[in-house]
Scaffold this motif. Structure first.
Motif, PDB file in Angstrom:
ATOM      1  N   ASN A  48      -6.495  26.833 131.576  1.00 29.04           N
ATOM      2  CA  ASN A  48      -6.931  25.511 131.141  1.00 29.04           C
ATOM      3  C   ASN A  48      -7.237  25.548 129.649  1.00 29.04           C
ATOM      4  O   ASN A  48      -7.774  26.541 129.147  1.00 29.04           O
ATOM      5  N   PRO A  49      -6.947  24.476 128.917  1.00 25.23           N
ATOM      6  CA  PRO A  49      -7.474  24.384 127.560  1.00 25.23           C
ATOM      7  C   PRO A  49      -9.001  24.371 127.603  1.00 25.23           C
ATOM      8  O   PRO A  49      -9.601  23.923 128.580  1.00 25.23           O
ATOM      9  N   VAL A  50      -9.628  24.876 126.556  1.00 28.18           N
ATOM     10  CA  VAL A  50     -11.088  24.908 126.470  1.00 28.18           C
ATOM     11  C   VAL A  50     -11.536  23.880 125.438  1.00 28.18           C
ATOM     12  O   VAL A  50     -11.028  23.863 124.309  1.00 28.18           O
ATOM     13  N   VAL A  51     -12.479  23.025 125.830  1.00 28.47           N
ATOM     14  CA  VAL A  51     -13.066  22.039 124.922  1.00 28.47           C
ATOM     15  C   VAL A  51     -14.510  22.439 124.651  1.00 28.47           C
ATOM     16  O   VAL A  51     -15.326  22.518 125.572  1.00 28.47           O
ATOM     17  N   ALA A 113      -3.584  19.443 133.444  1.00 28.24           N
ATOM     18  CA  ALA A 113      -4.230  18.494 134.354  1.00 28.24           C
ATOM     19  C   ALA A 113      -5.741  18.508 134.178  1.00 28.24           C
ATOM     20  O   ALA A 113      -6.398  17.472 134.298  1.00 28.24           O
ATOM     21  N   ARG A 114      -6.305  19.695 133.861  1.00 25.48           N
ATOM     22  CA  ARG A 114      -7.754  19.815 133.746  1.00 25.48           C
ATOM     23  C   ARG A 114      -8.090  20.696 132.548  1.00 25.48           C
ATOM     24  O   ARG A 114      -7.254  21.458 132.053  1.00 25.48           O
ATOM     25  N   VAL A 115      -9.320  20.604 132.087  1.00 22.12           N
ATOM     26  CA  VAL A 115      -9.800  21.411 130.974  1.00 22.12           C
ATOM     27  C   VAL A 115     -11.055  22.159 131.413  1.00 22.12           C
ATOM     28  O   VAL A 115     -11.678  21.819 132.421  1.00 22.12           O
ATOM     29  N   ASP A 116     -11.417  23.167 130.642  1.00 24.08           N
ATOM     30  CA  ASP A 116     -12.715  23.821 130.768  1.00 24.08           C
ATOM     31  C   ASP A 116     -13.593  23.342 129.620  1.00 24.08           C
ATOM     32  O   ASP A 116     -13.113  23.198 128.486  1.00 24.08           O
ATOM     33  N   VAL A 117     -14.864  23.085 129.898  1.00 26.16           N
ATOM     34  CA  VAL A 117     -15.797  22.608 128.873  1.00 26.16           C
ATOM     35  C   VAL A 117     -16.896  23.646 128.664  1.00 26.16           C
ATOM     36  O   VAL A 117     -17.497  24.114 129.636  1.00 26.16           O
ATOM     37  N   ASP A 141     -12.499  21.585 135.068  1.00 29.33           N
ATOM     38  CA  ASP A 141     -12.428  22.669 136.053  1.00 29.33           C
ATOM     39  C   ASP A 141     -13.690  23.527 135.986  1.00 29.33           C
ATOM     40  O   ASP A 141     -14.428  23.648 136.955  1.00 29.33           O
ATOM     41  N   HIS A 142     -13.942  24.152 134.829  1.00 32.65           N
ATOM     42  CA  HIS A 142     -15.163  24.929 134.603  1.00 32.65           C
ATOM     43  C   HIS A 142     -16.034  24.187 133.583  1.00 32.65           C
ATOM     44  O   HIS A 142     -15.519  23.678 132.587  1.00 32.65           O
ATOM     45  N   TRP A 143     -17.334  24.159 133.841  1.00 32.86           N
ATOM     46  CA  TRP A 143     -18.293  23.575 132.896  1.00 32.86           C
ATOM     47  C   TRP A 143     -19.364  24.618 132.614  1.00 32.86           C
ATOM     48  O   TRP A 143     -19.960  25.186 133.530  1.00 32.86           O
ATOM     49  N   VAL A 144     -19.610  24.891 131.320  1.00 32.89           N
ATOM     50  CA  VAL A 144     -20.562  25.919 130.906  1.00 32.89           C
ATOM     51  C   VAL A 144     -21.602  25.311 129.974  1.00 32.89           C
ATOM     52  O   VAL A 144     -21.257  24.619 129.012  1.00 32.89           O
ATOM     53  N   SER A 145     -22.864  25.598 130.243  1.00 36.97           N
ATOM     54  CA  SER A 145     -23.965  25.149 129.388  1.00 36.97           C
ATOM     55  C   SER A 145     -24.670  26.360 128.793  1.00 36.97           C
ATOM     56  O   SER A 145     -25.194  27.213 129.524  1.00 36.97           O
ATOM     57  N   ARG A 190     -16.654  23.769 138.698  1.00 37.56           N
ATOM     58  CA  ARG A 190     -17.439  25.004 138.779  1.00 37.56           C
ATOM     59  C   ARG A 190     -18.402  25.024 137.591  1.00 37.56           C
ATOM     60  O   ARG A 190     -17.976  24.908 136.447  1.00 37.56           O
ATOM     61  N   TYR A 191     -19.689  25.183 137.879  1.00 34.38           N
ATOM     62  CA  TYR A 191     -20.742  25.063 136.870  1.00 34.38           C
ATOM     63  C   TYR A 191     -21.383  26.418 136.588  1.00 34.38           C
ATOM     64  O   TYR A 191     -21.607  27.214 137.505  1.00 34.38           O
ATOM     65  N   ALA A 192     -21.732  26.638 135.320  1.00 33.29           N
ATOM     66  CA  ALA A 192     -22.478  27.843 134.935  1.00 33.29           C
ATOM     67  C   ALA A 192     -23.431  27.503 133.805  1.00 33.29           C
ATOM     68  O   ALA A 192     -23.111  26.675 132.936  1.00 33.29           O
ATOM     69  N   THR A 193     -24.604  28.125 133.815  1.00 34.23           N
ATOM     70  CA  THR A 193     -25.544  28.000 132.706  1.00 34.23           C
ATOM     71  C   THR A 193     -25.972  29.384 132.244  1.00 34.23           C
ATOM     72  O   THR A 193     -26.010  30.326 133.038  1.00 34.23           O
TER      73      THR A 193
END
Length: 242
Positions: A48-51, A113-117, A141-145, A190-193
């Motif tokens: 996935n592209p990363v934003v 279709a989706r990105v990772d943030v 797809d993936h979300w990171v904080s 999918r979430y991660a902090t």
């Protein structure tokens, strides 16, 4: 048909027919092209592209270290995107919508279709609002904080009187209450902090973790140090690869 020379040889000197057939089969096997599915296994799965979404009073330049680490892992600049924005505006009324438009443009440009943030600090609220209320659950797809004030931070009161973004970061704000109402980590995202117990900006420290996310303590790091910390980078990259 046997040649005159072959007819003059004893039968024991003639090549055995089974051996000739085996040799022919071996030659055909070696010359045959590899099956398509075997060739496909050798190709790397598309990423996935990363934003990247920076935090309050920051700019896309804060992502230099993590971008370099991702490039070392094989990402190209054409797969890494940094959303730049005015951090003094409203999360829900302005910024989440602008992030959504940016993600849509990234998807059009890359065909993904989706990105990772990956978000830092205030960017966590902007990107969470997009995911939860702006249609991002279908495109992320993936979300990171990293050090996100996901339940608000008391330090935001210092600028809340004149700054909308600061008001959005205060505990109990409209943004914080709505993000944490019901499911904190909705959809198939999918979430991660990643959080520090020495964070001087996010108070209390446990404002960062979310129910339903992979929550990782990174030790005693200052708020902005998570952006360049090797251990945090390794954790983020492993999560994006999962």
């Amino acid at each position: 048909m046997l040649t005159a020379r072959q007819r003059s040889q004893p039968l024991s000197a003639l090549p055995a027919l089974p051996a000739l057939l085996a040799l022919l089969a071996l030659c055909l096997t070696l010359s045959a092209p590899a099956p398509a599915h075997a060739a496909g296994r050798a190709q790397a799965a598309p990423r996935n592209p990363v934003v990247f979404v920076h935090g309050y009073n920051a700019d896309p330049g804060v992502w230099g270290a993590l971008r370099a680490d991702l490039r070392a892992d094989g990402y190209t600049d054409a797969e890494l995107f940094s959303f730049g924005y005015d951090t003094h505006q409203s999360v829900n009324e302005v910024l989440a919508g602008r992030l959504g438009a940016y993600v849509d443009q990234v998807r059009r440009d890359t065909g993904a279709a989706r990105v990772d943030v990956v978000a830092h600090s205030f960017g966590s609220l902007v990107s969470r609002w997009y995911v939860k209320f702006g249609g991002g659950a279908a495109t992320v797809d993936h979300w990171v904080s990293l050090a996100g004030p996901n339940r608000g931070t008391s330090t935001a009161w210092a600028c809340a009187l004149w700054d909308q973004a600061c008001r959005d970061m205060t505990p109990g704000s409209y943004v914080v209450k709505n993000l944490n109402s019901g499911d904190e980590t909705p959809g198939a995202v999918r979430y991660a902090t990643f959080w520090s117990h020495c964070d001087e900006i996010v108070n209390p420290d446990d404002s960062v973790p979310l129910t339903g996310a992979a929550n990782t303590p990174v030790g005693c790091l200052q708020h902005n140090d998570l952006l360049g910390d090797d251990g945090t980078s390794a954790g983020v990259r492993a999560f994006l690869a999962s």
